[in-house]
Write a protein that holds these residues in place. Structure first.
Motif, PDB file in Angstrom:
ATOM      1  N   TYR A  81       0.865  -1.192  -0.073  1.00 56.75           N
ATOM      2  CA  TYR A  81      -0.058   0.058  -0.211  1.00 56.75           C
ATOM      3  C   TYR A  81       0.776   1.363  -0.037  1.00 56.75           C
ATOM      4  CZ  TYR A  81      -3.005   3.702   1.923  1.00 56.75           C
ATOM      5  OH  TYR A  81      -3.871   4.509   2.068  1.00 56.75           O
ATOM      6  N   ASP A  82       2.077   1.365   0.912  1.00 58.10           N
ATOM      7  CA  ASP A  82       2.679   2.440   0.988  1.00 58.10           C
ATOM      8  C   ASP A  82       3.377   2.691  -0.371  1.00 58.10           C
ATOM      9  OD1 ASP A  82       2.238   3.086   3.354  1.00 58.10           O
ATOM     10  OD2 ASP A  82       3.665   1.985   4.366  1.00 58.10           O
ATOM     11  N   ARG A  83       3.820   1.546  -1.099  1.00 58.84           N
ATOM     12  CA  ARG A  83       4.642   1.481  -2.116  1.00 58.84           C
ATOM     13  C   ARG A  83       3.732   2.020  -3.404  1.00 58.84           C
ATOM     14  NH1 ARG A  83       8.647  -1.734  -4.087  1.00 58.84           N
ATOM     15  NH2 ARG A  83      10.002  -0.687  -5.568  1.00 58.84           N
ATOM     16  N   LEU A  84       2.307   2.046  -3.194  1.00 59.21           N
ATOM     17  CA  LEU A  84       1.472   2.205  -4.267  1.00 59.21           C
ATOM     18  C   LEU A  84       0.505   3.561  -4.198  1.00 59.21           C
ATOM     19  CD1 LEU A  84       0.318  -1.236  -5.707  1.00 59.21           C
ATOM     20  CD2 LEU A  84       1.899   0.460  -6.994  1.00 59.21           C
ATOM     21  N   LYS A  85       0.607   4.118  -3.101  1.00 59.04           N
ATOM     22  CA  LYS A  85      -0.268   5.157  -2.926  1.00 59.04           C
ATOM     23  C   LYS A  85       0.048   6.472  -3.297  1.00 59.04           C
ATOM     24  CE  LYS A  85       1.453   6.453   1.778  1.00 59.04           C
ATOM     25  NZ  LYS A  85       1.385   6.353   3.166  1.00 59.04           N
ATOM     26  N   PHE A  86       1.403   6.641  -4.080  1.00 61.58           N
ATOM     27  CA  PHE A  86       1.623   7.779  -4.614  1.00 61.58           C
ATOM     28  C   PHE A  86       1.328   7.567  -5.945  1.00 61.58           C
ATOM     29  CE2 PHE A  86       4.839   7.344  -1.304  1.00 61.58           C
ATOM     30  CZ  PHE A  86       4.427   8.735  -0.741  1.00 61.58           C
ATOM     31  N   GLU A  87       1.210   6.492  -6.527  1.00 62.40           N
ATOM     32  CA  GLU A  87       0.776   6.445  -8.003  1.00 62.40           C
ATOM     33  C   GLU A  87      -0.725   6.130  -8.279  1.00 62.40           C
ATOM     34  OE1 GLU A  87       1.366   2.353 -10.830  1.00 62.40           O
ATOM     35  OE2 GLU A  87       2.822   2.804  -9.095  1.00 62.40           O
ATOM     36  N   PHE A  88      -1.330   5.640  -7.065  1.00 61.69           N
ATOM     37  CA  PHE A  88      -2.805   5.766  -6.957  1.00 61.69           C
ATOM     38  C   PHE A  88      -3.163   6.342  -5.697  1.00 61.69           C
ATOM     39  CE2 PHE A  88      -1.688   1.767  -8.891  1.00 61.69           C
ATOM     40  CZ  PHE A  88      -2.534   1.853 -10.238  1.00 61.69           C
ATOM     41  N   PRO A  89      -3.195   7.792  -5.836  1.00 62.53           N
ATOM     42  CA  PRO A  89      -3.624   8.694  -4.395  1.00 62.53           C
ATOM     43  C   PRO A  89      -4.811   8.296  -3.752  1.00 62.53           C
ATOM     44  CG  PRO A  89      -2.990  10.157  -6.493  1.00 62.53           C
ATOM     45  CD  PRO A  89      -3.216   8.660  -6.942  1.00 62.53           C
ATOM     46  N   SER A  90      -5.540   7.910  -4.579  1.00 62.36           N
ATOM     47  CA  SER A  90      -6.792   7.459  -3.782  1.00 62.36           C
ATOM     48  C   SER A  90      -6.909   5.765  -3.566  1.00 62.36           C
ATOM     49  CB  SER A  90      -8.016   7.675  -4.750  1.00 62.36           C
ATOM     50  OG  SER A  90      -8.131   6.860  -5.670  1.00 62.36           O
ATOM     51  N   LEU A  91      -5.801   5.209  -3.474  1.00 65.76           N
ATOM     52  CA  LEU A  91      -5.670   3.923  -3.242  1.00 65.76           C
ATOM     53  C   LEU A  91      -6.114   3.547  -1.749  1.00 65.76           C
ATOM     54  CD1 LEU A  91      -5.159   0.868  -4.426  1.00 65.76           C
ATOM     55  CD2 LEU A  91      -2.701   1.234  -3.103  1.00 65.76           C
ATOM     56  N   SER A  92      -6.661   2.539  -1.531  1.00 71.51           N
ATOM     57  CA  SER A  92      -7.407   2.158  -0.182  1.00 71.51           C
ATOM     58  C   SER A  92      -6.548   0.845   0.060  1.00 71.51           C
ATOM     59  CB  SER A  92      -8.965   1.927  -0.118  1.00 71.51           C
ATOM     60  OG  SER A  92      -9.450   1.350   0.897  1.00 71.51           O
ATOM     61  N   LEU A  93      -6.650   0.703   1.513  1.00 77.92           N
ATOM     62  CA  LEU A  93      -5.619  -0.500   1.871  1.00 77.92           C
ATOM     63  C   LEU A  93      -6.672  -1.675   1.966  1.00 77.92           C
ATOM     64  CD1 LEU A  93      -3.384  -1.518   3.638  1.00 77.92           C
ATOM     65  CD2 LEU A  93      -4.208  -0.923   5.567  1.00 77.92           C
ATOM     66  N   GLY A  94      -7.947  -1.567   2.067  1.00 79.98           N
ATOM     67  CA  GLY A  94      -8.901  -2.479   1.527  1.00 79.98           C
ATOM     68  C   GLY A  94      -8.947  -3.165   0.136  1.00 79.98           C
ATOM     69  N   THR A  95      -8.295  -2.232  -0.582  1.00 79.33           N
ATOM     70  CA  THR A  95      -8.255  -2.699  -2.143  1.00 79.33           C
ATOM     71  C   THR A  95      -7.262  -3.661  -2.060  1.00 79.33           C
ATOM     72  OG1 THR A  95      -9.153  -0.692  -2.718  1.00 79.33           O
ATOM     73  CG2 THR A  95      -7.938  -1.874  -4.356  1.00 79.33           C
ATOM     74  N   VAL A  96      -5.997  -3.325  -1.489  1.00 78.78           N
ATOM     75  CA  VAL A  96      -4.901  -3.949  -1.507  1.00 78.78           C
ATOM     76  C   VAL A  96      -5.035  -5.472  -0.806  1.00 78.78           C
ATOM     77  CG1 VAL A  96      -2.599  -4.249  -0.576  1.00 78.78           C
ATOM     78  CG2 VAL A  96      -3.086  -2.028  -1.467  1.00 78.78           C
ATOM     79  N   TYR A  97      -5.838  -5.382   0.203  1.00 80.64           N
ATOM     80  CA  TYR A  97      -6.051  -6.599   0.846  1.00 80.64           C
ATOM     81  C   TYR A  97      -7.010  -7.541  -0.014  1.00 80.64           C
ATOM     82  CZ  TYR A  97      -4.293  -5.923   5.683  1.00 80.64           C
ATOM     83  OH  TYR A  97      -3.204  -5.706   6.534  1.00 80.64           O
ATOM     84  N   ARG A  98      -7.955  -7.049  -0.743  1.00 84.23           N
ATOM     85  CA  ARG A  98      -8.919  -7.717  -1.597  1.00 84.23           C
ATOM     86  C   ARG A  98      -8.237  -8.467  -2.611  1.00 84.23           C
ATOM     87  NH1 ARG A  98     -11.259  -5.505  -4.781  1.00 84.23           N
ATOM     88  NH2 ARG A  98     -11.217  -3.417  -3.725  1.00 84.23           N
ATOM     89  N   ASN A  99      -7.245  -7.497  -3.153  1.00 84.27           N
ATOM     90  CA  ASN A  99      -6.472  -8.097  -4.510  1.00 84.27           C
ATOM     91  C   ASN A  99      -5.701  -9.089  -4.278  1.00 84.27           C
ATOM     92  OD1 ASN A  99      -7.625  -6.587  -6.988  1.00 84.27           O
ATOM     93  ND2 ASN A  99      -7.017  -4.863  -5.908  1.00 84.27           N
ATOM     94  N   LEU A 100      -5.011  -8.882  -2.880  1.00 84.53           N
ATOM     95  CA  LEU A 100      -4.136 -10.070  -2.555  1.00 84.53           C
ATOM     96  C   LEU A 100      -4.819 -11.202  -2.462  1.00 84.53           C
ATOM     97  CD1 LEU A 100      -1.601  -7.841  -0.131  1.00 84.53           C
ATOM     98  CD2 LEU A 100      -0.896  -8.808  -2.399  1.00 84.53           C
ATOM     99  N   THR A 101      -5.868 -11.281  -1.823  1.00 84.27           N
ATOM    100  CA  THR A 101      -6.739 -12.535  -1.874  1.00 84.27           C
ATOM    101  C   THR A 101      -7.193 -13.136  -3.100  1.00 84.27           C
ATOM    102  OG1 THR A 101      -7.573 -11.664   0.377  1.00 84.27           O
ATOM    103  CG2 THR A 101      -8.735 -13.363  -0.786  1.00 84.27           C
ATOM    104  N   ILE A 102      -7.388 -12.117  -4.028  1.00 79.44           N
ATOM    105  CA  ILE A 102      -7.853 -12.367  -5.559  1.00 79.44           C
ATOM    106  C   ILE A 102      -6.667 -13.005  -6.034  1.00 79.44           C
ATOM    107  CG2 ILE A 102      -8.496 -11.651  -7.623  1.00 79.44           C
ATOM    108  CD1 ILE A 102     -10.342  -9.794  -6.297  1.00 79.44           C
ATOM    109  N   LEU A 103      -5.390 -12.486  -5.911  1.00 81.27           N
ATOM    110  CA  LEU A 103      -4.260 -12.834  -6.568  1.00 81.27           C
ATOM    111  C   LEU A 103      -3.913 -14.425  -5.851  1.00 81.27           C
ATOM    112  CD1 LEU A 103      -2.221  -9.860  -6.716  1.00 81.27           C
ATOM    113  CD2 LEU A 103      -2.935 -11.090  -8.546  1.00 81.27           C
ATOM    114  N   GLU A 104      -4.189 -14.573  -4.589  1.00 77.16           N
ATOM    115  CA  GLU A 104      -3.917 -15.800  -4.070  1.00 77.16           C
ATOM    116  C   GLU A 104      -4.646 -16.840  -4.847  1.00 77.16           C
ATOM    117  OE1 GLU A 104      -4.774 -16.209  -0.005  1.00 77.16           O
ATOM    118  OE2 GLU A 104      -3.319 -17.779   0.518  1.00 77.16           O
ATOM    119  N   GLU A 105      -6.355 -16.579  -4.721  1.00 79.58           N
ATOM    120  CA  GLU A 105      -7.143 -17.633  -5.525  1.00 79.58           C
ATOM    121  C   GLU A 105      -6.674 -17.923  -6.732  1.00 79.58           C
ATOM    122  OE1 GLU A 105     -10.941 -15.638  -5.395  1.00 79.58           O
ATOM    123  OE2 GLU A 105     -11.099 -15.421  -3.152  1.00 79.58           O
TER     124      GLU A 105
END
Lengths: 137, 137
Positions: free
Chosen positions: A30-54
């Motif tokens: 999240y810290d690494r990407l929040k400058f690239e996506f200023p509106s990035l949400s931590l929840g989005t990171v969590y959800r996508n990590l779960t999807i990538l795991e699936e």
DNA sequence: TCAATAATCGGAACGATTATTAATAATGGA
DNA sequence: TCCATTATTAATAATCGTTCCGATTATTGA
């Protein structure tokens, strides 16, 4: 059946994960990407990590009562965990390929994966402390 | 240097843990003892499990982002973890004694312990599902 | 017995993760 | 291309295992 869509966020999360061997946490990504996506949400990171795991693109490394870590190297390999600092390392000199195990245990449990970890004190933490005994003054 | 005192609570927590092979959680131990100690606090269970771990009487088995489990069998041995129900089992037919490893990794990390886990679907969960394919109706 | 202090209890606090909701944007078909 | 569908997002609230805190109690060694 859910169909996955391609989003910039998910693509970049996987890329960031593949660009490092430090087994990052969700917060690190999240810290690494929040400058690239200023509106990035931590929840989005969590959800996508779960999807990538699936999807099998990522492996979750559980650490009990502390933050989970993620690894984009999905080939089974052992890890070293430092009990002092919590750091997680690859052990490039060691492999778990030679260790064989049955498809089922004697109790009938179906084995799909073997997880091997070495625990101890990592090299950086060893240097911080005197060779033996307690730190003095 | 901290000296430990003997309390009824700590003694019973260890006894309860030694009386089962189900690798209980802190909450399970608490439920088991709250009739015996009506004023028992969950915090007391957690604190004592940590102390027992420090003393080497108990081993903590981390499960990342779910509850930790505890094992009064401190001899290193592999576990089987069910990814469906979260159950944790001993695998009595398997041993990790034959697997050797160096004292230090090539990167200089000091190894004090090896942790071996098998993941998959446990026998009870296998029976709940059809032999293959998805559950119908 | 008595003082020192570790341990307990109850509840509040904490931190990682998950769920909820309305708004947004990717997708496939007309 | 335009539109309808619906997965995804962002923001925030909620959850849940675990730890911490302050006042009280209990254990220990002298």
């Amino acid at each position: 059946m859910q169909t996955y869509r391609n989003t910039k966020q998910r693509t970049r999360i996987l890329e960031v994960l593949r660009s490092t061997d430090t087994h990052p946490t969700a917060a690190w990504v999240y810290d690494r990407l929040k400058f690239e996506f200023p509106s990035l949400s931590l929840g989005t990171v969590y959800r996508n990590l779960t999807i990538l795991e699936e999807q099998g693109s990522v492996v979750r490394i559980a650490s009990g009562s502390t933050f989970d870590r993620y690894d984009a190297v999905v080939t089974p390999h052992p890890h070293f965990r430092c009990l002092k600092c919590g750091g997680l390392y690859d052990t490039k000199d060691m492999s778990q390929d030679a260790i064989s195990y049955p498809e089922k245990t004697a109790s009938g449990h179906l084995i799909t994966k073997m997880v091997l970890e070495f625990h101890g004190t990592c090299a950086p933490c060893l240097e911080k402390r005197p060779a033996s005994g307690e730190m003095k003054i």
